[in-house]
Design an enzyme around this catalytic site. Structure first.
Site, short mmCIF file in Angstrom:
data_model
loop_
_atom_site.label_atom_id
_atom_site.label_comp_id
_atom_site.label_asym_id
_atom_site.label_seq_id
_atom_site.Cartn_x
_atom_site.Cartn_y
_atom_site.Cartn_z
N TRP A 158 1.04 -1.21 -0.09
CA TRP A 158 0.22 0.05 -0.04
C TRP A 158 0.77 1.13 0.05
CZ3 TRP A 158 -4.74 -0.31 -1.58
CH2 TRP A 158 -5.45 -1.46 -1.38
N THR A 160 1.87 4.47 -1.32
CA THR A 160 1.25 5.65 -2.11
C THR A 160 2.29 6.24 -2.99
OG1 THR A 160 -0.58 6.18 -0.57
CG2 THR A 160 0.28 7.82 -1.97
N ASP A 242 1.42 12.05 12.53
CA ASP A 242 0.71 13.37 13.20
C ASP A 242 0.41 14.22 12.02
OD1 ASP A 242 0.25 11.70 15.36
OD2 ASP A 242 1.92 12.78 16.40
N GLY A 345 -29.78 11.28 -6.92
CA GLY A 345 -30.55 10.21 -7.34
C GLY A 345 -29.65 9.68 -8.32
N GLU A 369 -3.46 6.08 6.81
CA GLU A 369 -2.81 6.83 7.59
C GLU A 369 -3.53 6.66 9.20
OE1 GLU A 369 -0.82 10.48 6.86
OE2 GLU A 369 -0.74 9.90 4.62
N GLY A 370 -3.98 5.51 9.49
CA GLY A 370 -4.76 5.20 10.66
C GLY A 370 -6.22 5.29 10.32
#
Ligand code: CAA
Length: 387
Positions: A158, A160, A242, A345, A369-370
């Site tokens: 994963w 990025t 963070d 719709g 990121e959590g």
């Protein structure tokens, strides 16, 4: 909390908005459909200073503050969340970490090209068998007897920007018995022998952001490329997250805002039973709640950015503020995008309009990121002091 935007804030916000609407928005659908990485627009984002907003000028950045960063992130993500995450990883997960923990040489060599958009950075923490429980990673690094290099082996998933990255920070076990305290961070160049890109992930949303597995097979990493001290990697990963979580919170804010604006316009134009649908109380209630939740997210995002700014002076943490902003803004983005589909719709379910893209893109903000569950854990631990 002082929410008065300065002239500099307004300037970066307007510049990012103009670029996002003129350059990114017109190509967003194409990149979403094809999954092609947006090389050209990402390069231009670098030239505009968007890849290193808080990075000092001496390291190739725009030297602005954390509020500038969230304002620009929101504007870019409003046009396309995939561009948003590419920007967030370069700014927060890559540049921020090296600026915070790197040597002067590492900052010059690695931050400068990424902050100026000449290179793409990545952050490799997750593994196929460790996501939320990041400390249980299996990748290993062993120091050579002469102490000049480490040999890295393992798989990360994963990642990025992994398929296009020039350089990445990887977290690897140097002392498995110590678990969290046995993890060390390294800066690796993706042309180092032993590095390989593995399978790419076919994703539900943010499809233009390239995501893949990477493998390290006897990758020889010079000791100068160790980031910080041995065993400090896990804490660094958390400190960097963070900052990253504030980036994702602003990405979520951008997605929510885009979904809301589309809904507002549709409610004013679409007629049913002889009236605009915006005249029906059930639609009005949705719009009112969407707007209110977005404003609440914005306040949490700004509050986290201000906490990050204060921490630059005090060296303190802003873990709680970042987790609250990420939790609330991501759940708001998902909720708002769901309402947007409902308001539209059938058209909300069609690829003719971008609303279904906002819906697919919003989901990842509750995961990476959590996850929301991890953010709640972080918030509760911070409040109770219990683990
Ligand atoms: N700042 C500084 N130090 C921190 C910290 C922080 N934010 N969080 C934890 N620490 C410290 C603790 O104080 C503790 O220090 P001591 O050893 O001195 O006591 C140490 O780190 C270990 O902390 P915990 O015991 O709390 O660790 P844990 O194993 O229980 O895990 C966790 C805590 C919050 C669940 C953490 O594992 C976590 O955040 N997991 C989620 C991982 C994650 O977000 N992954 C995202 C991958 S990157 C990504 O998604 C990028 C992308 O695609 C765009």
């Amino acid at each position: 909390m002082d929410l008065q935007l300065t002239e500099e804030h307004i300037m970066i916000r307007d510049q990012a908005r103009k670029f996002a609407q003129e350059v990114i928005a017109p190509v967003a659908e194409h990149h979403d459909l094809t999954g092609e990485f947006p090389v050209e627009s990402v390069k231009q984002m670098g030239e505009l200073g968007l890849m290193g907003i808080e990075v000092p000028e001496e390291y190739g950045g725009a030297e602005m503050d954390a509020i500038s960063y969230v304002l620009a992130m929101e504007e870019i993500s409003k046009a396309d969340a995939a561009h948003g995450v590419i920007m967030s990883v370069n700014n927060s997960l890559f540049c921020h970490g090296i600026l915070r923990f790197g040597t002067e040489e590492q900052k010059k060599k690695y931050v400068e090209p990424v902050a100026s958009g000449e290179a793409i950075g990545a952050y490799a923490l997750t593994e196929p068998t460790s996501g939320s429980d990041a400390g249980s990673m299996k990748s290993r690094a062993v120091l050579s007897e002469d102490g000049t290099r480490y040999t890295l082996n393992g798989r990360k998933s994963w990642i990025t920007s992994g398929p296009v990255a020039d350089v990445m920070v990887v977290f690897v076990m140097t002392d498995p018995e110590k678990r969290n305290r046995g993890i060390t961070a390294f800066i690796i160049e993706t042309d180092m022998p032993g590095f390989a890109v593995g399978k790419t992930e076919p994703k539900l949303g943010i499809r233009a952001s390239a995501t893949c597995e990477i493998t390290m097979e006897n990758l020889r990493c010079p000791v100068e490329n160790r980031l910080g001290a041995e065993g400090q990697g896990f804490k660094m990963a958390m400190v960097v997250l963070d900052a990253g979580r504030i980036g994702i919170a602003s990405q979520a804010l951008g997605i929510a805002e885009a979904a809301y604006q589309a809904s507002l316009q549709y409610a004013r134009e679409r007629e049913a039973f002889g009236r605009f649908i915006g005249q029906f109380q059930m639609i009005q209630q949705k719009l009112a709640d969407m707007r209110t939740r977005i404003e609440a997210s914005r306040l949490l995002v700004y509050s986290a950015a201000l906490a990050k700014e204060r921490a630059k002076a005090t060296g303190g943490r802003y873990t709680l503020e970042a987790a609250m902003a990420k939790l609330f803004a991501s759940e708001t983005a998902m909720w708002v995008a769901t309402q947007a589909v409902q308001i539209h719709g059938g058209m909300g379910y069609s690829k003719e309009l971008p609303v279904e893209r906002y819906f697919r893109d919003a989901k990842i903000t509750e995961i990476y990121e959590g996850t929301s569950e991890i953010q709640r854990m972080v918030i509760a631990r911070s409040e109770t002091g219990l683990r």
